[in-house]
Design a protein around this motif. Structure first.
Motif, PDB file in Angstrom:
ATOM      1  N   GLY A   6      39.806  63.007 -34.266  1.00 42.12           N
ATOM      2  CA  GLY A   6      39.623  63.599 -33.365  1.00 42.12           C
ATOM      3  C   GLY A   6      38.381  63.272 -32.829  1.00 42.12           C
ATOM      4  O   GLY A   6      38.196  63.120 -31.664  1.00 42.12           O
ATOM      5  N   VAL A   7      37.744  62.737 -33.513  1.00 40.73           N
ATOM      6  CA  VAL A   7      36.659  62.119 -32.523  1.00 40.73           C
ATOM      7  C   VAL A   7      36.322  60.339 -32.821  1.00 40.73           C
ATOM      8  O   VAL A   7      36.319  59.598 -33.909  1.00 40.73           O
ATOM      9  N   PRO A   8      36.928  59.543 -31.249  1.00 37.53           N
ATOM     10  CA  PRO A   8      37.254  58.575 -31.081  1.00 37.53           C
ATOM     11  C   PRO A   8      36.315  56.993 -31.372  1.00 37.53           C
ATOM     12  O   PRO A   8      36.575  56.190 -31.766  1.00 37.53           O
ATOM     13  N   GLU A   9      35.288  57.592 -31.219  1.00 39.40           N
ATOM     14  CA  GLU A   9      34.289  56.620 -31.833  1.00 39.40           C
ATOM     15  C   GLU A   9      33.961  56.192 -33.160  1.00 39.40           C
ATOM     16  O   GLU A   9      33.345  54.999 -33.365  1.00 39.40           O
ATOM     17  N   LEU A  10      34.295  57.251 -33.490  1.00 44.41           N
ATOM     18  CA  LEU A  10      34.584  56.651 -35.553  1.00 44.41           C
ATOM     19  C   LEU A  10      35.641  56.534 -35.638  1.00 44.41           C
ATOM     20  O   LEU A  10      36.217  55.417 -36.762  1.00 44.41           O
ATOM     21  N   SER A  11      36.944  56.346 -35.377  1.00 46.14           N
ATOM     22  CA  SER A  11      38.419  55.114 -35.188  1.00 46.14           C
ATOM     23  C   SER A  11      37.845  54.420 -35.456  1.00 46.14           C
ATOM     24  O   SER A  11      38.721  53.744 -36.399  1.00 46.14           O
ATOM     25  N   ALA A  12      36.731  53.868 -34.341  1.00 47.51           N
ATOM     26  CA  ALA A  12      36.940  52.326 -34.472  1.00 47.51           C
ATOM     27  C   ALA A  12      35.987  52.232 -35.648  1.00 47.51           C
ATOM     28  O   ALA A  12      36.124  50.713 -35.839  1.00 47.51           O
ATOM     29  N   ALA A  13      35.378  53.111 -35.644  1.00 48.93           N
ATOM     30  CA  ALA A  13      33.885  52.699 -37.343  1.00 48.93           C
ATOM     31  C   ALA A  13      34.571  52.659 -38.192  1.00 48.93           C
ATOM     32  O   ALA A  13      34.031  51.379 -39.747  1.00 48.93           O
ATOM     33  N   VAL A  14      36.316  53.225 -38.651  1.00 44.21           N
ATOM     34  CA  VAL A  14      36.995  53.373 -39.659  1.00 44.21           C
ATOM     35  C   VAL A  14      37.874  51.686 -39.788  1.00 44.21           C
ATOM     36  O   VAL A  14      37.500  51.307 -41.162  1.00 44.21           O
ATOM     37  N   PHE A  15      37.961  51.318 -38.461  1.00 40.20           N
ATOM     38  CA  PHE A  15      39.140  50.321 -38.446  1.00 40.20           C
ATOM     39  C   PHE A  15      38.024  48.765 -39.494  1.00 40.20           C
ATOM     40  O   PHE A  15      36.973  48.540 -38.828  1.00 40.20           O
ATOM     41  N   ASP A  16      38.814  48.285 -39.803  1.00 38.26           N
ATOM     42  CA  ASP A  16      37.373  47.417 -41.300  1.00 38.26           C
ATOM     43  C   ASP A  16      38.532  46.082 -40.269  1.00 38.26           C
ATOM     44  O   ASP A  16      39.458  45.739 -41.104  1.00 38.26           O
TER      45      ASP A  16
END
Length: 177
Positions: A149-159
């Motif tokens: 649920g931490v939106p900014e981390l969801s994008a960081a995990v995507f490669d």
């Protein structure tokens, strides 16, 4: 929720720790902290870390397990008070079949695969694993994974360079998504 998974892991590995006369202690002030993890792989990760900590703890010792939050990540730490990791072994600790003591006088069993497996599992969950150690004092292995649920981390995990396909999920209910 990670707290119930951690508690289950401690219960599952309690008998193993008792073989070494070691006790698990858990501290967490995050009873509802959530992460997107495969519960079976999470328990495998915890089993590897807990069994290593129990094996290398002194008789009658303890292993401390904690769950904390750091900058949108959840951090699980497993700390023993054993002999620590020898300096020469530290650079290869996550390599397959890597063991600090490979002689036939070893007190602890194992294949040398546990920490390599832990590293792979944690990285597949979008996190990282590290350790701190001091010879004669003990070792703390800790891993961080993105908090659900931490939106900014969801994008960081995507490669974006990863060659697998992509799926767009349009759903405002997290459990359904």
């Amino acid at each position: 929720e990670l707290s119930p998974l951690i508690e289950q892991s401690l219960e599952t590995n309690k008998a193993y720790a008792q073989q070494f006369d070691v006790e698990f202690n858990v501290t967490s002030d995050l009873p509802s902290a959530r992460a997107s993890v495969d519960s079976d792989r999470f328990e495998q990760l915890m089993a590897n870390l807990l069994s290593n900590a129990a094996k290398f703890s002194p008789t009658g010792g303890k292993v401390d397990v904690s769950l904390t939050r750091e900058n949108g990540f959840l951090c699980v730490a497993v700390k023993d008070y054993g002999p620590g990791i020898p300096e020469g072994f530290r650079p290869t600790i996550y390599q397959k079949f890597s063991q600090a003591d490979t002689g036939n006088t070893r007190k602890t069993g194992g294949t040398g695969l546990g920490l390599a497996i832990c590293k792979t599992i944690v990285e597949k969950m979008g996190g990282s694993i590290e350790f701190e150690t001091a010879e004669g004092v003990g070792t703390c292995f800790y891993f961080t994974i993105p908090e659900f649920g931490v939106p900014e981390l969801s994008a960081a995990v995507f490669d974006p360079n990863e060659s697998r396909g992509r799926i767009l999920i349009c759903e405002d209910e997290p459990d359904t998504a």
